[in-house]
Design an enzyme around this catalytic site. Structure first.
Site, PDB file in Angstrom:
ATOM      1  N   LYS A 281     -11.318  19.125 -24.087  1.00 56.87           N
ATOM      2  CA  LYS A 281     -10.988  20.111 -23.060  1.00 56.87           C
ATOM      3  C   LYS A 281      -9.870  21.033 -23.533  1.00 56.87           C
ATOM      4  O   LYS A 281      -9.952  22.257 -23.374  1.00 56.87           O
ATOM      5  CB  LYS A 281     -10.563  19.389 -21.784  1.00 56.87           C
ATOM      6  CG  LYS A 281     -10.038  20.302 -20.690  1.00 56.87           C
ATOM      7  CD  LYS A 281      -9.293  19.517 -19.635  1.00 56.87           C
ATOM      8  CE  LYS A 281      -7.955  19.004 -20.161  1.00 56.87           C
ATOM      9  NZ  LYS A 281      -7.225  18.205 -19.143  1.00 56.87           N
TER      10      LYS A 281
ATOM     11  N   ALA B 272     -19.775  -4.987 -23.210  1.00 62.86           N
ATOM     12  CA  ALA B 272     -19.341  -6.348 -22.906  1.00 62.86           C
ATOM     13  C   ALA B 272     -19.187  -6.492 -21.400  1.00 62.86           C
ATOM     14  O   ALA B 272     -18.753  -5.560 -20.707  1.00 62.86           O
ATOM     15  CB  ALA B 272     -18.021  -6.660 -23.596  1.00 62.86           C
TER      16      ALA B 272
ATOM     17  N   GLU C   2      -9.846  23.492 -14.216  1.00 66.75           N
ATOM     18  CA  GLU C   2      -9.685  23.737 -15.650  1.00 66.75           C
ATOM     19  C   GLU C   2     -10.964  24.301 -16.253  1.00 66.75           C
ATOM     20  O   GLU C   2     -10.927  25.290 -17.006  1.00 66.75           O
ATOM     21  CB  GLU C   2      -9.289  22.445 -16.357  1.00 66.75           C
ATOM     22  CG  GLU C   2      -7.855  22.029 -16.072  1.00 66.75           C
ATOM     23  CD  GLU C   2      -7.503  20.648 -16.613  1.00 66.75           C
ATOM     24  OE1 GLU C   2      -6.305  20.357 -16.740  1.00 66.75           O
ATOM     25  OE2 GLU C   2      -8.433  19.859 -16.920  1.00 66.75           O
TER      26      GLU C   2
ATOM     27  N   ARG D 291      -5.732  19.451  -4.454  1.00 69.00           N
ATOM     28  CA  ARG D 291      -5.155  18.571  -3.440  1.00 69.00           C
ATOM     29  C   ARG D 291      -4.210  17.564  -4.103  1.00 69.00           C
ATOM     30  O   ARG D 291      -4.508  17.011  -5.143  1.00 69.00           O
ATOM     31  CB  ARG D 291      -6.270  17.833  -2.709  1.00 69.00           C
ATOM     32  CG  ARG D 291      -5.796  16.905  -1.601  1.00 69.00           C
ATOM     33  CD  ARG D 291      -6.985  16.402  -0.789  1.00 69.00           C
ATOM     34  NE  ARG D 291      -7.914  15.635  -1.612  1.00 69.00           N
ATOM     35  CZ  ARG D 291      -7.822  14.324  -1.818  1.00 69.00           C
ATOM     36  NH1 ARG D 291      -6.815  13.645  -1.296  1.00 69.00           N
ATOM     37  NH2 ARG D 291      -8.715  13.703  -2.560  1.00 69.00           N
TER      38      ARG D 291
ATOM     39  N   GLY E 162     -14.569  14.312  -8.509  1.00 68.87           N
ATOM     40  CA  GLY E 162     -13.848  13.046  -8.596  1.00 68.87           C
ATOM     41  C   GLY E 162     -14.482  12.081  -9.573  1.00 68.87           C
ATOM     42  O   GLY E 162     -15.636  12.226  -9.974  1.00 68.87           O
TER      43      GLY E 162
ATOM     44  N   ASP F 251      -7.609   3.832 -15.935  1.00 64.61           N
ATOM     45  CA  ASP F 251      -8.281   4.422 -14.786  1.00 64.61           C
ATOM     46  C   ASP F 251      -9.111   3.427 -13.994  1.00 64.61           C
ATOM     47  O   ASP F 251      -9.403   3.657 -12.812  1.00 64.61           O
ATOM     48  CB  ASP F 251      -9.203   5.561 -15.248  1.00 64.61           C
ATOM     49  CG  ASP F 251      -8.435   6.760 -15.787  1.00 64.61           C
ATOM     50  OD1 ASP F 251      -7.197   6.662 -15.928  1.00 64.61           O
ATOM     51  OD2 ASP F 251      -9.068   7.791 -16.069  1.00 64.61           O
TER      52      ASP F 251
ATOM     53  N   ALA G  80       0.185  17.937 -16.041  1.00 63.11           N
ATOM     54  CA  ALA G  80      -0.114  19.358 -16.222  1.00 63.11           C
ATOM     55  C   ALA G  80      -1.585  19.614 -15.944  1.00 63.11           C
ATOM     56  O   ALA G  80      -2.440  18.795 -16.270  1.00 63.11           O
ATOM     57  CB  ALA G  80       0.238  19.809 -17.639  1.00 63.11           C
TER      58      ALA G  80
ATOM     59  N   HIS H  42      18.345  32.866 -23.154  1.00 57.29           N
ATOM     60  CA  HIS H  42      17.888  34.200 -22.755  1.00 57.29           C
ATOM     61  C   HIS H  42      17.394  34.999 -23.962  1.00 57.29           C
ATOM     62  O   HIS H  42      17.967  34.903 -25.040  1.00 57.29           O
ATOM     63  CB  HIS H  42      19.050  34.950 -22.088  1.00 57.29           C
ATOM     64  CG  HIS H  42      18.695  36.299 -21.607  1.00 57.29           C
ATOM     65  ND1 HIS H  42      17.963  36.520 -20.456  1.00 57.29           N
ATOM     66  CD2 HIS H  42      18.957  37.531 -22.136  1.00 57.29           C
ATOM     67  CE1 HIS H  42      17.792  37.819 -20.291  1.00 57.29           C
ATOM     68  NE2 HIS H  42      18.393  38.454 -21.292  1.00 57.29           N
TER      69      HIS H  42
END
Length: 452
Positions: free
Chosen positions: A51, A115, A182, A205, A262, A303, A341, A435
């Site tokens: 990605k 497995a 994305e 969200r 999702g 996950d 991010a 700056h």
């Protein structure tokens, strides 16, 4: 009882590989690992890495436009997917090879097979072989969710998007999370006509409301045909692609449709019931603070536990598991103040609480600014940066930082260090600005825009 392995890991993604490598290489354990597809898991093979390479590729038209504005005789043609795609997959092959070498060098025995669990100490491979292990770690990740349609076989997910034979002329992306947003920006940047549907009132969200609105506005300005408050009602295959009717009555034909609504824990048919491992309503494996399941010999990270579904978090969980089980140092993975991010165009970076979350917790001050950055202002682009600090009125600690800008992912990593250390607004104020940079705004916002 003698076991075949001290540890058997099911899943060769970031969390599983880290745990296997540390257990074998540093703790001297005998470790087996089974991966049914490719080493590297979602992040390396079908997620973060490909990605981000596509994000880079999609950004060059804007860079060429800027170059022209700065006086360069620069031109850009159309994007050639057939040039990019083989180089993309060659890089994924290289990274997969590195993962394999890392495991081999640590002494991990790798099985290219699916497995499943047989009981608290036994795994069964797809070829029928069984192995026993003192400890089993489940790290099989998540899987994209797609609603049931008659044409489900025609629908793309983030798994398939990297394997397209050619880029479509137009695409409908359904979803409003970071993956949907994305890829809407990526494909738009590559010259695809992108329409995006999200059934909620605003995309992204869970992120800060003001930042969500800022990203949505800039996505629309950039060319994404974004619709919120709508969803797909009907879909059927027709000449030229898929005909789609939406909840607000719109109809259209899209060459491709991608669902990014999702991801769910990849626990189906894993043998969890047989082993006695408890799961939640969405199939997630329920674990305690040390990643231990309801079966003492079985742990789970990443996950598949549906805690914080980010690659660096899975890696930390895998390392904490090894500290706890193989080094005898009980270690809880730290899930507090995890930065993240979203690689839209521009990016969204955040750490800590949103304004909405902080308001419910305690009295706060909000410091915010929005401006056109020097580089794009000179080039005539309408981009606007947004930066926002959420500050506790009582302790003066910075509770959250939210940045929408090019390079926000890089900026938030640095801000996250300060927030993690407990920096106050006055610590930010005492920091001398660099700056001219965009990031100097983080330390020059003196007056709150509102209190709550």
């Amino acid at each position: 009882m003698a076991f075949d392995f001290d540890l058997f890991v099911i899943g060769g993604g970031s969390g599983g590989v880290r745990a296997a490598r540390l257990a074998a290489g540093e703790a001297g354990a005998k470790v087996g690992l089974a991966e049914e597809y490719r080493l590297g898991g979602t992040c390396v093979i079908r997620g973060c890495v490909p990605k981000k390479l596509m994000v880079f590729a999609s950004g060059y038209p804007r860079l060429v436009e800027d170059a022209q504005a700065y006086g360069w005789e620069a031109q850009i043609g159309s994007f050639d997917w057939n040039t990019f795609k083989p180089k993309l997959h060659a890089e994924l092959d290289r990274l997969e090879g590195l993962y394999g070498n890392t495991l081999n060098n640590a002494g991990v025995e790798v099985f290219d097979a699916r497995a499943t669990l047989e009981d608290a100490h036994t795994v069964r491979l797809g070829d029928g072989r069984t192995f026993t292990a003192k400890h089993i770690l489940v790290a099989v990740g998540g899987w994209p969710y797609v609603p049931e349609f008659d044409v489900a076989d025609e629908i793309l997910t983030s798994n398939e998007i990297f394997h397209l034979e050619k880029l479509p002329k137009n695409i409908l992306i359904v979803g409003g999370g970071f993956i949907a947003c994305e890829f809407a920006c990526i494909l738009n940047g590559m010259g695809v006509e992108v329409t995006q549907y999200y059934r909620g009132e605003q995309i992204l969200r869970g992120f800060d409301g003001e930042a969500r609105g800022h990203v949505a506005e800039l996505m629309r300005e950039g060319g994404v045909n974004l619709h919120v408050g709508t969803d797909v009602l009907e879909m059927k295959k027709v000449d030229g692609g898929l005909w789609v009717k939406s909840a607000d009555g719109k109809e259209g034909v899209y060459e491709k449709v991608m669902y990014a609504t999702g991801r769910r824990p990849n626990t189906a048919n894993l043998g969890l019931d047989k082993a006695g491992v408890k799961t939640g309503r969405n199939g997630e494996i329920i674990v305690d603070e040390y990643s231990q399941t309801s079966v003492p010999s079985i742990y789970a990270v990443g996950d598949v536990t549906d805690r914080i579904n980010l690659t660096p978090v899975a890696i930390r969980e895998g390392a904490a598991f090894v500290e706890t089980v193989f080094h005898g140092r009980p270690t809880k993975p730290d899930h507090e103040l995890v930065a993240s991010a979203v690689f839209t165009q521009p990016e969204l970076g955040c750490v800590g609480l949103t304004e909405e979350q902080a308001r419910e917790q305690e009295p706060i001050e909000v410091y915010a600014t929005s401006f056109r950055p020097m580089q794009s202002l000179f080039a005539g682009r309408p981009d606007r940066v947004m930066m926002k600090l959420i500050v506790s009125q009582e302790t003066r600690k910075v509770l959250g930082v939210h940045i929408v800008s090019e390079g926000a992912g890089e900026l938030i990593q640095m801000a996250a260090i300060a927030v993690k250390m407990g920096a106050t607004k006055e610590d930010f104020d005492r920091t001398v600005a660099v700056h001219p940079t965009m990031s100097e705004e983080l330390v020059t916002m003196k007056a709150p825009v509102r209190s709550a």
